[in-house]
Design an enzyme around this catalytic site. Structure first.
Site, PDB file in Angstrom:
ATOM      1  CB  THR A   1      -0.985   0.014   1.181  1.00 31.78           C
ATOM      2  OG1 THR A   1      -1.765  -1.185   1.156  1.00 31.78           O
ATOM      3  CG2 THR A   1      -1.921   1.180   1.129  1.00 31.78           C
TER       4      THR A   1
ATOM      5  CD  GLU B   1      -3.442  -7.377   0.403  1.00 30.51           C
ATOM      6  OE1 GLU B   1      -3.472  -8.274   1.249  1.00 30.51           O
ATOM      7  OE2 GLU B   1      -3.574  -6.199   0.711  1.00 30.51           O
TER       8      GLU B   1
ATOM      9  N   GLY C   1       0.918  -0.516   4.994  1.00 28.81           N
ATOM     10  CA  GLY C   1       1.223  -1.570   5.951  1.00 28.81           C
ATOM     11  C   GLY C   1       0.121  -2.570   6.191  1.00 28.81           C
ATOM     12  N   GLY C   2      -0.806  -2.762   5.231  1.00 26.53           N
ATOM     13  CA  GLY C   2      -1.856  -3.747   5.440  1.00 26.53           C
ATOM     14  C   GLY C   2      -2.712  -3.392   6.646  1.00 26.53           C
TER      15      GLY C   2
END
Length: 575
Positions: free
Chosen positions: A395, A415, A481-482
């Protein structure tokens, strides 16, 4: 052959996984490396070339939306493992003239042929490493449609002119960014896939490494000439569909009709109070806005200003509030067009006050359970679900303020870093459908984030704006960072709003996050001195490399101050 390819990929991924503390990016800056001050306008983004593209638009009289198109297109070239037109995102926009804040949802969608068992084989969930590089992981990209929709409503400059900087850079080439060189060197899985070998590894081997992408430049020329129609119809769409459907093993089922039918959605942001401020963020299908507001709402019951930055008690309280928010996130949040998300109940101050009562300053809860908004702060353990699954950490985020006071916070993603390891038209294809739950059931009922035709997977992207009591912007930020994004954003908000740090100093503080299972502290950071104390409180503590990618702008008496995450290559600059 297919089984052998996946097995090789798994071994390479495991071998290439970064060891805690091993990567240079895990070393925390004690003071910010890059900051900026400006009187009129500002851009904070993870690459200087993208920042300059945005500033040139603003200098020509363009607005924040115009600049966002230019910045995003350049990032899709220089930061392609994280973002690009093969993915999606969320654009939070504040219009100064009307005072209205809007969220443009460009999240990817599942093909119409998708079914709840998409990531299951012989009754078992596929391992994440097997799902990521598959055709089944690729969602219908939404970034182009989102940018076009926002520009159509609010842009002032010609669409084609805004894409020209990215075309020129991709055509002529640039020195390969340091961050990209590191990513290529550390990801051994790139050796397995022909697209990755032919583009990334080949160019990184040049002396000196140089990044050029003429195929992407041609794709961007088509977008400049014909707009979104060039992406969602015609030869570009046909090539994308063919790439997904011919992937072996686990080929995809996307069709031309899926692409042609994609629509970006305009939504009301989710907003709530935090002390004297109003905080606004992304609504479902992102869980970011709700989770950030929940954590802040619980922390409001504690005197956070009395606890110093990086103190053990601050880490403990933020971790406990985060655990409770993630429990609610797992139980309730999904695509609002498919599930009834109790948004107002989840951020209701009375509910959050009751949830905050579950936080013990002296010990960690043995297990964080969801609540039931409007009824009770904690549901019975027998009815709870704690199916947390490790997520990938890609991201990108940037923030913009223009000379009229319009504001953009744009978080975008493909993703996993390098997405599905597939390219088409010079851009990487996302693996966003792995953000769906691999188990279609939760406690015997449909999971709110189960796969469904046309559904948008739950996200953690958290573009955020903070407004003061007069409705003036105080702060705009976001992160990469998800699912760690939520924790990175909360840490920065508390640092600025409670601890009164300047935003650049707040960004440079060590990261720590809790996503429901373990308390992660940034490897190599001073926070390791608290490990024993936190474990005594009952936390399971681990060190991890966390490249947060925070980029923010705050209002100052003189104008604007920006902060760029020292863990990346970016800057904050303005006039």
């Amino acid at each position: 052959m297919a089984r052998g390819l996946l097995a090789t990929f798994a071994l390479v991924v495991l071998a290439a996984a970064p060891v805690a503390g091993a990567s240079p990016t895990s070393q925390i800056a004690t003071s910010p490396e890059v900051t900026g001050d400006a009187r009129s306008f500002m851009v904070a983004a993870p690459n200087p070339l993208a920042v300059e593209a945005g500033l040139e638009v603003l200098r020509k009289g363009g607005n924040a939306i115009d600049a966002a198109v230019a910045v995003q297109m350049v990032l899709g070239f220089v930061e392609s493992p994280e973002t690009g037109i093969g993915g999606g995102g969320f654009l939070l926009y504040h219009d100064a003239a009307s005072g209205r804040t809007t969220l443009f949802d460009g999240r990817e969608t599942a093909p119409l042929a998708a079914r709840p068992d998409r990531f299951r084989l012989l009754g078992q969930a596929l391992p994440l490493w097997a799902a990521i590089p598959s055709g089944r992981a690729v969602g219908v990209p939404g970034l182009v449609a989102m940018l076009e929709s926002a520009h159509r409503q609010h842009g002032t400059m010609a669409w084609a002119e805004l894409i020209e900087p990215a075309i020129g850079l991709a055509d002529q080439g640039v020195p390969m960014p340091d961050r990209l060189q590191t990513q290529i060197a550390e990801d051994g899985s790139l050796r397995v896939f022909s697209d990755m070998r032919g583009y990334f590894r080949r160019q990184s081997a040049d002396v000196p490494p140089r990044l050029t992408n003429r195929e992407l430049a041609d794709t961007l020329r088509a977008l400049a000439r014909d707009g979104g129609a060039a992406f969602y119809q015609g030869v570009l769409a046909e090539a994308l569909v063919d790439r997904v459907r011919t992937r072996r093993p686990l080929s995809g089922d996307m069709t031309m009709a899926d692409l042609a039918g994609y629509r970006a959605v305009e939504r009301e942001p989710v907003c709530g109070p935090y002390r004297e401020w109003t905080v606004c963020g992304a609504p479902p299908p992102s869980s970011g806005g709700i989770a950030v507001l929940q954590i802040l709402g619980m922390l409001e019951r504690f005197p956070m200003a009395d606890f110093g930055p990086g103190s053990a008690i601050a880490l403990h309280l933020i971790a406990e509030a985060s655990r409770l928010a993630f429990a609610d996130r797992e139980r309730y949040v999904g695509d609002p067009d498919f599930v009834d998300v109790p948004v107002s109940g989840l951020i209701d101050p009375a509910y959050l006050s009751a949830r905050a009562m579950l936080i013990d300053e002296q010990s960690a809860n043995p297990r964080a359970l969801p609540g039931e908004p409007g009824r009770r702060a904690l549901i019975r353990e027998a009815d709870a679900n704690a199916n947390y699954r490790a997520k990938t950490t890609g991201t990108s985020h940037f923030s913009i303020v223009d000379q009229q006071g319009n504001v953009v916070a744009l978080t975008s993603s493909i993703e996993a870093p390098f997405g599905s390891r597939m390219m088409s038209g010079g851009f990487l294809l996302n693996n966003q459908l792995t953000d769906f739950s691999f188990d279609p059931l939760q406690d015997g009922r449909p999971h709110p984030n189960a796969v469904a035709p046309g559904k948008r997977p739950r996200s953690s992207m958290s573009p955020v704006m903070v407004f003061d009591a007069d409705g003036e912007l105080r702060l705009v930020l976001g992160a990469r960072g998800g699912s760690r994004i939520i924790g990175h954003v909360v840490r920065t908000l508390v640092s600025v709003l409670d601890w009164e740090l300047e935003v650049d100093h707040a960004i440079a503080l060590p990261n720590f996050v809790h996503r429901g299972e373990v308390l992660e502290i940034e490897a190599g950071s001073p926070l390791r001195r608290h490990r024993g104390a936190l474990e005594q409180l009952g936390h399971t503590v681990t060190e991890a490399t966390m490249v947060s990618g925070l980029h923010a702008i705050e209002r100052t008496p003189e104008g604007w101050r920006g902060g760029a995450d020292p863990r990346l290559d970016g800057i904050a600059d303005g006039d």
